[in-house]
Design an enzyme around this catalytic site. Sequence first.
Site, PDB file in Angstrom:
ATOM      1  N   ARG A 142      20.680  56.845 -25.836  1.00 21.28           N
ATOM      2  CA  ARG A 142      20.634  57.138 -27.266  1.00 21.28           C
ATOM      3  C   ARG A 142      19.215  56.868 -27.771  1.00 21.28           C
ATOM      4  NH1 ARG A 142      22.490  53.448 -32.369  1.00 21.28           N
ATOM      5  NH2 ARG A 142      21.709  54.938 -33.870  1.00 21.28           N
ATOM      6  N   HIS A 148      16.521  57.499 -37.942  1.00 21.36           N
ATOM      7  CA  HIS A 148      16.670  56.058 -37.742  1.00 21.36           C
ATOM      8  C   HIS A 148      15.550  55.356 -38.512  1.00 21.36           C
ATOM      9  CE1 HIS A 148      18.345  52.868 -34.787  1.00 21.36           C
ATOM     10  NE2 HIS A 148      17.585  52.214 -35.643  1.00 21.36           N
ATOM     11  N   GLU A 152      22.790  53.452 -39.719  1.00 21.55           N
ATOM     12  CA  GLU A 152      22.913  52.271 -40.586  1.00 21.55           C
ATOM     13  C   GLU A 152      22.389  52.431 -42.009  1.00 21.55           C
ATOM     14  OE1 GLU A 152      21.203  48.880 -38.621  1.00 21.55           O
ATOM     15  OE2 GLU A 152      22.883  48.694 -37.254  1.00 21.55           O
ATOM     16  N   ASN A 185      27.868  50.000 -35.017  1.00 18.13           N
ATOM     17  CA  ASN A 185      26.935  48.993 -34.508  1.00 18.13           C
ATOM     18  C   ASN A 185      27.521  47.638 -34.854  1.00 18.13           C
ATOM     19  OD1 ASN A 185      25.277  51.095 -33.808  1.00 18.13           O
ATOM     20  ND2 ASN A 185      23.690  50.650 -35.329  1.00 18.13           N
ATOM     21  N   TYR A 194      26.936  43.247 -34.210  1.00 20.20           N
ATOM     22  CA  TYR A 194      26.170  42.139 -33.628  1.00 20.20           C
ATOM     23  C   TYR A 194      26.793  40.769 -33.885  1.00 20.20           C
ATOM     24  CZ  TYR A 194      22.323  45.404 -32.826  1.00 20.20           C
ATOM     25  OH  TYR A 194      21.564  46.448 -32.382  1.00 20.20           O
ATOM     26  N   GLU A 201      25.597  50.269 -30.801  1.00 25.12           N
ATOM     27  CA  GLU A 201      24.625  49.188 -30.612  1.00 25.12           C
ATOM     28  C   GLU A 201      25.389  47.891 -30.490  1.00 25.12           C
ATOM     29  OE1 GLU A 201      21.557  48.719 -33.576  1.00 25.12           O
ATOM     30  OE2 GLU A 201      21.112  50.867 -33.611  1.00 25.12           O
TER      31      GLU A 201
END
Length: 495
Positions: free
Chosen positions: A99, A144, A189, A328, A330, A395
Amino acid sequence: MKELRRIVICCVIFTKLHECQGANLSFPENFIIGAATASYQIEGAWNVSDKGENVWDWFTHNKPENIADGSTGDVACDSYHKYEEDVQWVKNLGLDFYRFSVSWSRVLPNGFANEVSEDGIQYYKNLTTLLVANGIEPIVTIYHWDHPQILEDLGGWTNELMVEWYTDYARILFEELGPMVKTFITINEPKVYCEQGYNSTTKKAPGKILENMGHYLCVHNTLKAHATAYHLYDDEFRAIQEGQIGIVTPCAGWVPGDNVTEESIERHFQFDCGWIMHPIYVGDYPEIVKTRVAYVSALENYPFSRLPEFSQDWIEYINGTADFFGLNHYTSSMPIFDTAEELGIYTRDSGIIKNTNSSWSAGSSSWLYVLPEGFGNVLRMIRDQYNNPPLYVFENGYSDTGELEDYRRINYYYEYVSEMLTAINDDGCNVVAYTIWSLLDNFEWNAGYTELFGIISVDFNSSNRTRSAKLSTSWWQEVISTRTLQDVPSNGTRR
Ligand SMILES: *[C@@H]1O[C@H](CO)[C@@H](O)[C@H](O)[C@H]1NC(C)=O
Ligand SMILES: *[C@@H]1O[C@H](CO)[C@@H](O)[C@H](O)[C@H]1NC(C)=O
Ligand SMILES: *[C@@H]1O[C@H](CO)[C@@H](O)[C@H](O)[C@H]1NC(C)=O
Ligand SMILES: *[C@@H]1O[C@H](CO)[C@@H](O)[C@H](O)[C@H]1NC(C)=O
Ligand SMILES: *[C@@H]1O[C@H](CO)[C@@H](O)[C@H](O)[C@H]1NC(C)=O
Ligand SMILES: *[C@@H]1O[C@H](CO)[C@@H](O)[C@H](O)[C@H]1NC(C)=O
Ligand SMILES: *[C@@H]1O[C@H](CO)[C@@H](O)[C@H](O)[C@H]1NC(C)=O
Ligand SMILES: *[C@@H]1O[C@H](CO)[C@@H](O)[C@H](O)[C@H]1NC(C)=O
Ligand SMILES: *[C@@H]1O[C@H](CO)[C@@H](O)[C@H](O)[C@H]1NC(C)=O
């Protein structure tokens, strides 16, 4: 009780934690694994050929005090010149897909579609062709965070004309790269660049504070741009190119704690994930987001809500514009209601405070707490709220300071991927892909090179930007080739 007994008996017999937990650590058949990067973070070559200036060029050159180490992405990993080597690393890792994102100002030097850079588009054709030739699927993020500076001078994402400009740009990528690309991501995002770029001067480009509403306008126009590009692809390209297209949003997780309730979790989710995905999967912003922002705006004497309204036409036009759920993820927190509101003090539109615990282990990014159970919670919530859509984890990763023996990174991956596999194998979550963030150590936005996420090291002191393997490189190689999660190497310490 029965479950507890099983675990206890199991733990007596087995010494490995995952066997105790009875987790199934195999990836499903057809599951795909990839790695991700973003143009500004890796390419460098900021002024080669006819490339135009973008907002990150501008931000790093003009506001170096906002970047932790005063650095820039002028050279970064120099992937513009080293993409052939990068593709070789991807191949050696055995990854199914790569990606990457396209730099808008490299392809359209002055931002608009009246002039396409031959070198710029050729770079992405070269990269895409090479990936395909090596059996690696290219997954292209159209945007992005690095839009051309001239468009920012014209208002950037707060200007609704951005919808048109973005769609013109997307069309060029569909035309030029579409024949080789089966998966497009419109935008990465929105929440992050809108909140940190249009409601803060220091965190992300363009670094503006616009009356506590720049971020709402930004997301509003972003959703329109996303939907318009989706429909363009759907109407004119899908039948020939037979690909898919969607958006990527970060959804933070939650873990139990004092005052964390079902209601606070739900509100936290809607203001985070739902703000972006509710309009796409259900229609319009979540009710709680509309009600709360209108309420707080009224308390502040605004004659309107700082959250813009979609017309019925836009609600319908945006609804359904995703072929997959791009996630995504985290980290997590303990989301609670802000008790100051009981005293009539409203400081946040969401009314949510994200509590943390100083005993939690974190990466070199202060916000990155290692809380794998929060990942499973997010996956199950998405399953329930949006009718279990096919979900790509686009991600997931861990920052340190670049050490080659990156046991803590491997430990993070072990625990997070294990949590994801449980969500798939036991809870029926429709996760179809997983993406490592990131392939390379790279320019981490306002953190500069102080927080490194790569599974491959880059020597930013050498003009050569020499790449070398970390421990996590070979760990991932093994996981990918066996399609099974591997133990953390023996002198790695568990959390
Ligand atoms: C483990 O998960 C894999 C992939 O979903 C599945 O094929 C396999 O049957 C599962 N094994 C057990 C023992 O449940
Ligand atoms: C590009 O930028 C570098 C600094 O990063 C500078 O040394 C170089 O002269 C510039 N090249 C051109 C063609 O402007
Ligand atoms: C694309 O590949 C060709 C052939 O290898 C090479 O000559 C050219 O420099 C490459 N262009 C870019 C922008 O990377
Ligand atoms: C936006 O910025 C204002 C201060 O300028 C702050 O009060 C508010 O919490 C911020 N909102 C978000 C969502 O970051
Ligand atoms: C939980 O709520 C109670 C009652 O409002 C308060 O006294 C306590 O400090 C809260 N705990 C946390 C962690 O916010
Ligand atoms: C959004 O689309 C879904 C599925 O087609 C539909 O059920 C729902 O009613 C739509 N929402 C709105 C607000 O139109
Ligand atoms: C923080 O974690 C420690 C250790 O798990 C626990 O004892 C403590 O109660 C936690 N504090 C809060 C505020 O959750
Ligand atoms: C790079 O150079 C800086 C300053 O010269 C030094 O502090 C740093 O340790 C070096 N980093 C590496 C990875 O060699
Ligand atoms: C430059 O990079 C290549 C490929 O990574 C490596 O083989 C070579 O040793 C490096 N040269 C120097 C001087 O660092």
